[in-house]
Each structure stands twice: as C-alpha cells, then as structure tokens.
Design an enzyme around this catalytic site. Structure first.
Site, PDB file in Angstrom:
ATOM      1  N   GLU A  31       0.888 -10.517  -1.599  1.00 11.96           N
ATOM      2  CA  GLU A  31      -0.541 -10.833  -1.542  1.00 11.96           C
ATOM      3  C   GLU A  31      -1.190 -10.742  -2.926  1.00 11.96           C
ATOM      4  O   GLU A  31      -2.113 -11.510  -3.227  1.00 11.96           O
ATOM      5  CB  GLU A  31      -1.222  -9.912  -0.539  1.00 11.96           C
ATOM      6  CG  GLU A  31      -0.809 -10.243   0.891  1.00 11.96           C
ATOM      7  CD  GLU A  31      -1.388  -9.308   1.937  1.00 11.96           C
ATOM      8  OE1 GLU A  31      -2.108  -9.779   2.829  1.00 11.96           O
ATOM      9  OE2 GLU A  31      -1.109  -8.091   1.851  1.00 11.96           O
TER      10      GLU A  31
ATOM     11  N   GLY B  50       1.998  -6.360   0.492  1.00 14.04           N
ATOM     12  CA  GLY B  50       0.893  -6.403  -0.453  1.00 14.04           C
ATOM     13  C   GLY B  50       1.289  -6.930  -1.812  1.00 14.04           C
ATOM     14  O   GLY B  50       0.466  -7.487  -2.539  1.00 14.04           O
TER      15      GLY B  50
ATOM     16  N   ALA C 163       0.823  -1.208   0.000  1.00 18.36           N
ATOM     17  CA  ALA C 163       0.000   0.000   0.000  1.00 18.36           C
ATOM     18  C   ALA C 163       0.856   1.256   0.000  1.00 18.36           C
ATOM     19  O   ALA C 163       1.978   1.268   0.521  1.00 18.36           O
ATOM     20  CB  ALA C 163      -0.924   0.012   1.214  1.00 18.36           C
TER      21      ALA C 163
ATOM     22  N   GLU D  95       5.091  -7.550   7.427  1.00 15.80           N
ATOM     23  CA  GLU D  95       4.214  -6.699   8.250  1.00 15.80           C
ATOM     24  C   GLU D  95       4.533  -6.758   9.738  1.00 15.80           C
ATOM     25  O   GLU D  95       4.407  -5.763  10.457  1.00 15.80           O
ATOM     26  CB  GLU D  95       2.751  -7.072   8.003  1.00 15.80           C
ATOM     27  CG  GLU D  95       2.171  -6.582   6.685  1.00 15.80           C
ATOM     28  CD  GLU D  95       2.490  -7.471   5.509  1.00 15.80           C
ATOM     29  OE1 GLU D  95       1.978  -7.202   4.395  1.00 15.80           O
ATOM     30  OE2 GLU D  95       3.255  -8.448   5.674  1.00 15.80           O
TER      31      GLU D  95
END
Length: 272
Positions: free
Chosen positions: A123, A120, A76, A143
């Site tokens: 992901e 991300g 992000a 994270e």
C-alpha cells in the site's frame, strides 16, 4: 530567500532516517529487525518529512525505502497494536498509514522497494508515483489470509494501477507476485539488481530533478485531479474502505486470523 527547514535525522536508532541528497530527500524506514513495520514514530517522521519536502523549494523529489535487504515494509507493527498503541502519527492521524497514504504532496515520490512489500508495504508502494524494485522484491495484499482487508488504500488503488483481473486475484487469494510480474503488468517502473535499488531510485529522481519544479508539480496535480491538496477521486473510496474495515474488524474471523497465525495453524473461518 528560499529557506531550508529539514533537519536530517541521522541516529542509527531512529525509527526512520531523513537525508538530503541535493534536490532529493531520501526517507528510510529504519526498523530492519521488525521488517520495517510501521509504528507511530515511523508515521510521525515520514509524514513530517513529506510536509517539509512539500514546503521546501529546494526539494524536488522524494525517495522512500526501507533499511536492510529483507523487507521494504511488512505493514503495521502488530506488536504495537497488541499493546493498544496507534500506528498513526500522533496529532496528524489524517496523514493515514505510515504518515503517507493520505498525505498528498505535489513533489514526485519514488518508492525504492528492497525485499518484500506485503500488506501495508504494498500500500505504501501504491501511494508512490513511481516504483523501483529489487529483483528479489515481492508485492501482495495477504490480509484475507488473516481475516482482515487492505484498509490503507490497497483495495481501490491496486485495481486502478494494474489489470483488474490480476488485482482481484491478488486480493482474493492473498498470494504475492514477483518483481518480474510486477514489471510485466505495469505495477512498477523498473527492476534493479539486489543491493542497488536505492541508487537506481536516486538516479531516476535526478532525471526528474533537472526539470522545472513547478511544471513537474503541476503535472502531478492535474494527473491525479487534485483540488485543495486532496485527490477528489478517492474521497468516496476512502469512505467505503473505512466502513468495510470497521465492519470486518468487528468480526470473529478478524480475531481468529491473527490468533491462528500466531499459533502457526490454519484458521477456522466462521464468516461472522
């Protein structure tokens, strides 16, 4: 008569580019200066392109990649978040992160991973059906090093796609793995030489595109247990992931992690 609804995005300044290559739709996250971090504009373009691809009978495969050779996607856009901006597609938040992680389509999606795919970025790769990665690519969910968790599907998709012990090690330590290790454990389909990953992904896409489209799409839906356009096996996992995300995000550690990162120091965890 079959119609073509996809309008290619060609502006060099667009946050994501959409290009038709025969029966293949190539989507490129186009923010190399920001390591292809995801903002609302990227989510809107990617999500919209996926929906159009699903509805266009001429498109049989989608390839998703990032611009440049340093980063597939760094997750992000933290600068946008710090300004109070959402990184989800306006009006289509249900598509999830990058307009992709919850946006199921029956057409096969190949991630062409160029460079680092962390947080991300991993992901997004986990959401794809197939992954082609450059030799220098890395995958990881860092994270926990920032007091956060992988809230875009990583916590349940990674253990489902590679040996659980390795997945837990990656999630607990936050340390990345190389493309060679990713290939060894079955996370990715193939490794391509640096600079040739998109071509390799397009070649794989062509191998799929020559087959009967409806047969390929039906195979994907059955493989994932899709009912009504959604993966029913993931519904409860998304609820759990969202609940844990909001819980962790409200902690002091979630504030400390990004601050320590910005200040280039080790975080001081309080477990509260």
């Amino acid at each position: 008569m079959c119609s073509n609804h996809i309008e290619p995005t060609t502006s060099e300044e667009a946050d994501a580019l959409v290009e038709r290559r025969g029966h293949v739709l190539l989507i490129t996250i186009n923010r190399p200066a920001a390591r292809n971090a995801i903002n609302a504009a990227v989510s809107a373009i990617v999500g919209g392109a996926l929906v159009e691809a699903e509805n266009d009978p001429e498109i049989r495969v989608v390839v998703l990649t990032g611009a440049g050779d340093k980063s597939f996607c760094a997750g992000a856009d933290l600068k946008a978040i710090s300004r109070g901006e959402s990184v989800h597609a306006p009006g289509n938040e249900h598509w999830g992160f990058a307009g992709f992680v919850k946006n199921f389509i029956s057409k096969p999606v190949i991630a062409a991973v160029n460079g680092a795919a962390l947080g991300g970025g991993t992901e997004l790769a986990l959401t794809a059906d197939l992954i082609v990665a450059a030799e220098s690519s890395t995958f990881g969910l860092p994270e926990v090093k920032r007091g956060l968790i992988a809230g875009a599907g990583g916590m349940f998709r990674l253990p489902a796609q590679i040996p659980q012990r390795l997945a837990m090690e990656m999630m607990f330590t936050g340390d990345p793995i190389s493309s060679a290790k990713a290939l060894e454990c079955g996370l990715i389909n193939q490794v391509a030489a640096d600079g040739s990953v998109v071509e390799a992904a397009l070649a794989l896409a062509e191998r799929i595109a020559v087959n009967a489209p409806l047969s390929v799409q039906a195979s994907k839906r059955v493989a994932y247990g899709v009912v009504g356009g959604k993966r029913v096996d993931e519904a409860q996992m998304w609820e759990m992931s969202n609940a844990e995300w909001h819980s962790v995000l409200s902690s002091e550690d979630a504030k400390e992690g990004p601050i320590a990162f910005a200040e280039k120091r080790s975080p001081i965890w309080k477990a509260c």
